[in-house]
Design a protein around this motif. Sequence first.
Motif, PDB file in Angstrom:
ATOM      1  N   VAL A 114       0.857  -1.188   0.000  1.00 42.54           N
ATOM      2  CA  VAL A 114       0.000   0.000   0.000  1.00 42.54           C
ATOM      3  C   VAL A 114       0.892   1.237   0.000  1.00 42.54           C
ATOM      4  O   VAL A 114       1.837   1.329   0.781  1.00 42.54           O
ATOM      5  CB  VAL A 114      -0.907   0.019   1.244  1.00 42.54           C
ATOM      6  N   THR A 115       0.583   2.182  -0.887  1.00 42.71           N
ATOM      7  CA  THR A 115       1.347   3.429  -0.926  1.00 42.71           C
ATOM      8  C   THR A 115       0.995   4.291   0.286  1.00 42.71           C
ATOM      9  O   THR A 115       0.046   4.013   1.011  1.00 42.71           O
ATOM     10  CB  THR A 115       1.069   4.224  -2.219  1.00 42.71           C
ATOM     11  N   SER A 116       1.743   5.356   0.474  1.00 43.49           N
ATOM     12  CA  SER A 116       1.549   6.226   1.637  1.00 43.49           C
ATOM     13  C   SER A 116       0.328   7.142   1.463  1.00 43.49           C
ATOM     14  O   SER A 116      -0.233   7.260   0.372  1.00 43.49           O
ATOM     15  CB  SER A 116       2.808   7.051   1.883  1.00 43.49           C
ATOM     16  N   ASN A 117      -0.059   7.775   2.574  1.00 47.58           N
ATOM     17  CA  ASN A 117      -1.158   8.747   2.562  1.00 47.58           C
ATOM     18  C   ASN A 117      -0.828   9.888   1.602  1.00 47.58           C
ATOM     19  O   ASN A 117       0.337  10.220   1.452  1.00 47.58           O
ATOM     20  CB  ASN A 117      -1.355   9.339   3.962  1.00 47.58           C
ATOM     21  N   PRO A 118      -1.798  10.505   0.978  1.00 45.22           N
ATOM     22  CA  PRO A 118      -3.231  10.278   1.152  1.00 45.22           C
ATOM     23  C   PRO A 118      -3.806   9.239   0.194  1.00 45.22           C
ATOM     24  O   PRO A 118      -4.964   8.870   0.313  1.00 45.22           O
ATOM     25  CB  PRO A 118      -3.832  11.652   0.842  1.00 45.22           C
ATOM     26  N   ASP A 119      -2.993   8.754  -0.757  1.00 42.31           N
ATOM     27  CA  ASP A 119      -3.538   7.841  -1.775  1.00 42.31           C
ATOM     28  C   ASP A 119      -3.882   6.470  -1.218  1.00 42.31           C
ATOM     29  O   ASP A 119      -4.921   5.905  -1.547  1.00 42.31           O
ATOM     30  CB  ASP A 119      -2.573   7.700  -2.946  1.00 42.31           C
ATOM     31  N   ASN A 120      -2.970   5.885  -0.440  1.00 43.44           N
ATOM     32  CA  ASN A 120      -3.175   4.535   0.105  1.00 43.44           C
ATOM     33  C   ASN A 120      -3.591   3.550  -0.994  1.00 43.44           C
ATOM     34  O   ASN A 120      -4.513   2.750  -0.820  1.00 43.44           O
ATOM     35  CB  ASN A 120      -4.212   4.547   1.229  1.00 43.44           C
ATOM     36  N   LYS A 121      -2.902   3.616  -2.113  1.00 45.06           N
ATOM     37  CA  LYS A 121      -3.226   2.750  -3.243  1.00 45.06           C
ATOM     38  C   LYS A 121      -2.638   1.365  -3.032  1.00 45.06           C
ATOM     39  O   LYS A 121      -1.470   1.223  -2.667  1.00 45.06           O
ATOM     40  CB  LYS A 121      -2.684   3.352  -4.540  1.00 45.06           C
TER      41      LYS A 121
END
Length: 201
Positions: A114-121
Motif C-alpha cells: 500500500v502506498t503512503s497517505n493520502p492515496d493509500n493505493k
Amino acid sequence: MLSCHCLYPSLLQDFCVVDNMSTVRVNGFPCKDAKDVVAEDFFFPGLHMAGNTTNKQGSAVTQVNVAQIAGLNTLGISLARIDYAPFGLNPPHTHPRATEILTVLEGSLYVGFVTSNPDNKLFTKVLNKGDVFVFPEGLIHFQFNYGTKSTVALAALSSQNPGVITVANAVFGSKPSISDDVLAKAFQVDKQTIDRIQAQF
C-alpha cells in the motif's frame, strides 16, 4: 559518519564485522579488529531447511541479516527465507530501512503493498514459481498463500539490518498497551472490540 575504511587498513578494510566484545561501533554494531575476522563471520548454514509454520499466521521467516552473519555489517544487503503453510500469511508489515525483492521458489502467493497517505493505493499480484515482486522501502506489504500446498520464497533486502514492524503486533501488542481510547477512536470501533483484539497479542 564513521567508515570501516579508516578502521581497517588491510585487505578487510571494506568490512566491519560484528564482535560483541568491541567498543568501536558502526551502524550500532560493535566491530572486530581485521586480524580477528574469520570465514565464519561471512557464513550462515541451513537455509535449505523449512521454517516451522505451525503458528497462528501459518508462516515462518528465517532471517539472514547482520544478527546472523556478522560480516554483513556496512554491506547494505540481507535476505530471508519465508515458508508458508497452505493459507499461511506473512502479515502486513514494513521494513523501515530496506526495499525488499521477493522471489517465489515453490508454490504461489498473493502479494501486495500500500502506498503512503493520502492515496493509500493497493498494488497486488499473484506470483507463481520463479516470479519476482518488489516492495518499496517503508511501505506496508504482505504475502498470502491462498493455495493448498506449501510455498517457499526468498527475499533480498537492501540493508544489512532492515528491521521489521508487523502492523498488528505494533498497534495491538505494544508494551505498555496503547490506550483503548486512542485505538477505539482510530479504528472507529468500541473499546470492547479493541480489548478482544489486544487479547490476541
